[in-house]
Write a protein that holds these residues in place. Structure first.
Motif, PDB file in Angstrom:
ATOM      1  N   UNK A 101      41.682  53.944  59.256  1.00 58.18           N
ATOM      2  CA  UNK A 101      40.946  55.191  59.035  1.00 58.18           C
ATOM      3  C   UNK A 101      41.957  56.304  58.808  1.00 58.18           C
ATOM      4  N   UNK A 102      41.747  57.083  57.758  1.00 61.58           N
ATOM      5  CA  UNK A 102      42.679  58.191  57.513  1.00 61.58           C
ATOM      6  C   UNK A 102      42.408  59.342  58.483  1.00 61.58           C
ATOM      7  N   UNK A 103      43.457  60.063  58.825  1.00 62.00           N
ATOM      8  CA  UNK A 103      43.278  61.224  59.696  1.00 62.00           C
ATOM      9  C   UNK A 103      42.977  62.427  58.816  1.00 62.00           C
ATOM     10  N   UNK A 104      41.695  62.686  58.653  1.00 63.58           N
ATOM     11  CA  UNK A 104      41.245  63.851  57.902  1.00 63.58           C
ATOM     12  C   UNK A 104      41.103  65.020  58.875  1.00 63.58           C
ATOM     13  N   UNK A 105      40.889  66.203  58.353  1.00 61.75           N
ATOM     14  CA  UNK A 105      40.641  67.365  59.207  1.00 61.75           C
ATOM     15  C   UNK A 105      39.448  67.133  60.118  1.00 61.75           C
ATOM     16  N   UNK A 106      38.377  66.603  59.535  1.00 63.65           N
ATOM     17  CA  UNK A 106      37.155  66.346  60.304  1.00 63.65           C
ATOM     18  C   UNK A 106      37.423  65.366  61.444  1.00 63.65           C
ATOM     19  N   UNK A 107      38.146  64.286  61.132  1.00 61.49           N
ATOM     20  CA  UNK A 107      38.478  63.281  62.137  1.00 61.49           C
ATOM     21  C   UNK A 107      39.343  63.891  63.231  1.00 61.49           C
ATOM     22  N   UNK A 108      40.352  64.634  62.818  1.00 57.00           N
ATOM     23  CA  UNK A 108      41.275  65.234  63.780  1.00 57.00           C
ATOM     24  C   UNK A 108      40.553  66.187  64.730  1.00 57.00           C
ATOM     25  N   UNK A 109      39.684  67.025  64.199  1.00 55.49           N
ATOM     26  CA  UNK A 109      38.936  67.972  65.035  1.00 55.49           C
ATOM     27  C   UNK A 109      38.028  67.224  66.013  1.00 55.49           C
ATOM     28  N   UNK A 110      37.320  66.215  65.520  1.00 51.67           N
ATOM     29  CA  UNK A 110      36.416  65.420  66.361  1.00 51.67           C
ATOM     30  C   UNK A 110      37.175  64.750  67.503  1.00 51.67           C
ATOM     31  N   UNK A 111      38.277  64.106  67.168  1.00 52.16           N
ATOM     32  CA  UNK A 111      39.042  63.356  68.174  1.00 52.16           C
ATOM     33  C   UNK A 111      39.742  64.300  69.145  1.00 52.16           C
ATOM     34  N   UNK A 112      40.320  65.373  68.653  1.00 51.78           N
ATOM     35  CA  UNK A 112      40.978  66.325  69.549  1.00 51.78           C
ATOM     36  C   UNK A 112      39.979  66.937  70.525  1.00 51.78           C
ATOM     37  N   UNK A 113      38.818  67.296  70.033  1.00 52.41           N
ATOM     38  CA  UNK A 113      37.773  67.845  70.901  1.00 52.41           C
ATOM     39  C   UNK A 113      37.371  66.832  71.973  1.00 52.41           C
ATOM     40  N   UNK A 114      37.197  65.591  71.557  1.00 54.56           N
ATOM     41  CA  UNK A 114      36.851  64.516  72.483  1.00 54.56           C
ATOM     42  C   UNK A 114      37.942  64.359  73.547  1.00 54.56           C
ATOM     43  N   UNK A 115      39.186  64.323  73.109  1.00 52.95           N
ATOM     44  CA  UNK A 115      40.305  64.139  74.035  1.00 52.95           C
ATOM     45  C   UNK A 115      40.417  65.291  75.031  1.00 52.95           C
ATOM     46  N   UNK A 116      40.236  66.509  74.558  1.00 57.09           N
ATOM     47  CA  UNK A 116      40.311  67.663  75.451  1.00 57.09           C
ATOM     48  C   UNK A 116      39.157  67.678  76.451  1.00 57.09           C
ATOM     49  N   UNK A 117      38.012  67.195  76.032  1.00 55.63           N
ATOM     50  CA  UNK A 117      36.853  67.119  76.933  1.00 55.63           C
ATOM     51  C   UNK A 117      37.111  66.124  78.063  1.00 55.63           C
ATOM     52  N   UNK A 118      37.884  65.079  77.767  1.00 58.13           N
ATOM     53  CA  UNK A 118      38.132  64.029  78.750  1.00 58.13           C
ATOM     54  C   UNK A 118      39.617  63.913  79.085  1.00 58.13           C
ATOM     55  N   UNK A 119      40.289  65.049  79.170  1.00 63.14           N
ATOM     56  CA  UNK A 119      41.725  65.078  79.418  1.00 63.14           C
ATOM     57  C   UNK A 119      42.075  64.402  80.751  1.00 63.14           C
ATOM     58  N   UNK A 120      41.128  64.298  81.656  1.00 55.42           N
ATOM     59  CA  UNK A 120      41.345  63.662  82.963  1.00 55.42           C
ATOM     60  C   UNK A 120      41.422  62.136  82.867  1.00 55.42           C
ATOM     61  N   UNK A 121      41.134  61.581  81.679  1.00 56.11           N
ATOM     62  CA  UNK A 121      41.261  60.139  81.465  1.00 56.11           C
ATOM     63  C   UNK A 121      42.579  59.910  80.721  1.00 56.11           C
ATOM     64  N   UNK A 122      43.450  59.092  81.293  1.00 55.26           N
ATOM     65  CA  UNK A 122      44.792  58.873  80.739  1.00 55.26           C
ATOM     66  C   UNK A 122      44.753  58.474  79.272  1.00 55.26           C
ATOM     67  N   UNK A 123      43.870  57.560  78.899  1.00 52.99           N
ATOM     68  CA  UNK A 123      43.806  57.082  77.530  1.00 52.99           C
ATOM     69  C   UNK A 123      43.423  58.192  76.556  1.00 52.99           C
ATOM     70  N   UNK A 124      42.637  59.160  76.991  1.00 53.40           N
ATOM     71  CA  UNK A 124      42.278  60.300  76.143  1.00 53.40           C
ATOM     72  C   UNK A 124      43.500  61.180  75.910  1.00 53.40           C
ATOM     73  N   UNK A 125      44.301  61.378  76.934  1.00 58.06           N
ATOM     74  CA  UNK A 125      45.538  62.149  76.781  1.00 58.06           C
ATOM     75  C   UNK A 125      46.495  61.436  75.838  1.00 58.06           C
ATOM     76  N   UNK A 126      46.579  60.117  75.982  1.00 65.70           N
ATOM     77  CA  UNK A 126      47.446  59.330  75.094  1.00 65.70           C
ATOM     78  C   UNK A 126      46.977  59.428  73.641  1.00 65.70           C
ATOM     79  N   UNK A 127      45.679  59.321  73.434  1.00 68.12           N
ATOM     80  CA  UNK A 127      45.119  59.417  72.086  1.00 68.12           C
ATOM     81  C   UNK A 127      45.392  60.790  71.483  1.00 68.12           C
ATOM     82  N   UNK A 128      45.262  61.831  72.285  1.00 68.75           N
ATOM     83  CA  UNK A 128      45.535  63.190  71.812  1.00 68.75           C
ATOM     84  C   UNK A 128      46.973  63.287  71.300  1.00 68.75           C
TER      85      UNK A 128
END
Length: 138
Positions: A101-128
């Motif tokens: 999957x290419x990292x488009x602006x839309x993808x990046x915003x979606x994933x970053x938002x998700x990661x920040x929402x769940x920053x308390x989960x290690x894997x979310x921080x790693x993904x960010x």
């Protein structure tokens, strides 16, 4: 809670995928509850050279947005929510690592938002960190 079980060979052939009424199979996949089995089917669709070219544009982004939303609205305790978040993060890391999957602006915003929402989960921080470093490379 009932779980969804798919046989190993659930992935349709390209000919069958083209004959489905306006992506009813894909629409159903996108709207299904978050589970390892559904993610496995989606991963096989996205990664298979025989099915990936026949997927509609935006299918992967729509599925990703849906599973991120399901994590955000997951009922139950924090432990269950963290399990779902870890599952999604590992799925997304796999897609990125294999360039599926290419990292488009839309993808990046979606994933970053998700990661920040769940920053308390290690894997979310790693993904960010992965998404940010990927962005700096490109």
């Amino acid at each position: 809670m009932s779980s969804v079980h798919f046989p190993c060979r659930i992935t349709p052939s390209p000919l069958k995928l083209n004959k489905l009424p306006h992506n009813s199979f894909l629409d159903t996949l996108v709207s299904m509850p978050l589970s390892l089995q559904v993610m496995d089917v989606v991963n096989k669709l996205i990664s298979s050279p025989s099915t990936a070219p026949f997927l509609p544009e935006g299918f992967a982004n729509l599925y990703i947005a849906n599973i991120c939303q399901q994590c955000a609205t997951a009922a139950g305790d924090k432990q269950n929510q963290a399990r779902l978040v870890r599952l999604v993060c590992i799925f997304l890391q796999s897609l990125l690592r294999n360039n599926l999957i290419p990292i488009t602006n839309e993808f990046e915003i979606e994933v970053e938002s998700f990661c920040l929402q769940f920053v308390w989960v290690k894997e979310a921080s790693d993904l960010f960190r992965i998404v940010k470093s990927w962005n700096n490379i490109c």
